[in-house]
Design a protein around this motif. Structure first.
Motif, PDB file in Angstrom:
ATOM      1  N   UNK A  63       0.822  -1.212   0.000  1.00 20.59           N
ATOM      2  CA  UNK A  63       0.000   0.000   0.000  1.00 20.59           C
ATOM      3  C   UNK A  63       0.854   1.258   0.000  1.00 20.59           C
ATOM      4  N   UNK A  64       2.010   1.214   0.662  1.00 20.61           N
ATOM      5  CA  UNK A  64       2.901   2.372   0.609  1.00 20.61           C
ATOM      6  C   UNK A  64       3.418   2.573  -0.813  1.00 20.61           C
ATOM      7  N   UNK A  65       3.823   1.489  -1.457  1.00 19.53           N
ATOM      8  CA  UNK A  65       4.283   1.587  -2.842  1.00 19.53           C
ATOM      9  C   UNK A  65       3.186   2.093  -3.765  1.00 19.53           C
ATOM     10  N   UNK A  66       1.968   1.600  -3.558  1.00 19.10           N
ATOM     11  CA  UNK A  66       0.838   2.067  -4.367  1.00 19.10           C
ATOM     12  C   UNK A  66       0.590   3.549  -4.128  1.00 19.10           C
ATOM     13  N   UNK A  67       0.581   3.963  -2.872  1.00 19.32           N
ATOM     14  CA  UNK A  67       0.413   5.380  -2.544  1.00 19.32           C
ATOM     15  C   UNK A  67       1.503   6.217  -3.202  1.00 19.32           C
ATOM     16  N   UNK A 126       0.397   8.982  -5.966  1.00 22.45           N
ATOM     17  CA  UNK A 126       0.473  10.408  -5.639  1.00 22.45           C
ATOM     18  C   UNK A 126       1.271  11.206  -6.664  1.00 22.45           C
ATOM     19  N   UNK A 127       1.932  10.516  -7.558  1.00 23.92           N
ATOM     20  CA  UNK A 127       2.634  11.199  -8.647  1.00 23.92           C
ATOM     21  C   UNK A 127       1.642  11.693  -9.694  1.00 23.92           C
ATOM     22  N   UNK A 151      -2.504  13.776  -3.359  1.00 25.11           N
ATOM     23  CA  UNK A 151      -2.035  12.799  -2.374  1.00 25.11           C
ATOM     24  C   UNK A 151      -3.163  12.232  -1.518  1.00 25.11           C
ATOM     25  N   UNK A 152      -4.187  13.029  -1.215  1.00 23.70           N
ATOM     26  CA  UNK A 152      -5.295  12.511  -0.405  1.00 23.70           C
ATOM     27  C   UNK A 152      -6.084  11.437  -1.157  1.00 23.70           C
ATOM     28  N   UNK A 153      -6.280  11.639  -2.448  1.00 21.27           N
ATOM     29  CA  UNK A 153      -6.970  10.641  -3.270  1.00 21.27           C
ATOM     30  C   UNK A 153      -6.102   9.384  -3.362  1.00 21.27           C
ATOM     31  N   UNK A 154      -4.808   9.584  -3.575  1.00 22.12           N
ATOM     32  CA  UNK A 154      -3.873   8.452  -3.640  1.00 22.12           C
ATOM     33  C   UNK A 154      -3.886   7.681  -2.326  1.00 22.12           C
TER      34      UNK A 154
END
Length: 125
Positions: free
Chosen positions: A24-28, A32-33, A37-40
């Motif tokens: 999930x961190x990798x996906x975020x 976020x790119x 970032x909130x949607x990501x």
């Protein structure tokens, strides 16, 4: 349930949590790119809940996957979040544990509680 089985389940639970956190961190990080970032974060968090439900139901506790279980599983995350928020506050404000360290202590304290709650919940659905 035997102690050995419970210990094996706990180990699988912790490994699954580590995989889920990394994924999930990798996906975020990737999302976020290309989006706010909130949607990501929301998408990565929701994906983490889906993965956690699937992994814990099929691999850790070997219970059937169901729509009922899937839609009610986020309650485990809600309870875990509320407990974590209270513990974080107690550790920082009452016990003087530094803010940078307190979340790690919270994780250590809540893993067994979340494990028991997840096991109980998945075996009920």
């Amino acid at each position: 349930m035997s102690r050995q089985r419970s210990s094996t389940d706990l180990l699988k639970f912790v490994i699954g949590g580590g995989i889920n956190t990394a994924f999930t961190y990798g996906l975020y990080f990737g999302l976020q790119v290309v989006m706010p970032y909130q949607v990501a974060y929301a998408l990565a968090f929701a994906t983490g809940i889906v993965f956690s439900y699937w992994f814990n139901a099929t691999i850790v506790f070997k219970t059937p996957v169901s729509w009922k279980g899937f839609f009610s599983f986020p309650l485990v995350y809600l309870v875990q979040y509320l407990l974590s928020a209270v513990l974080l506050s107690v550790f920082v404000e009452r016990m003087g544990i530094p803010q940078s360290v307190a979340p790690l202590v919270v994780i250590i304290v809540t893993i067994p509680i979340t494990f028991v709650l997840t096991r109980w919940f998945l075996r009920r659905t």
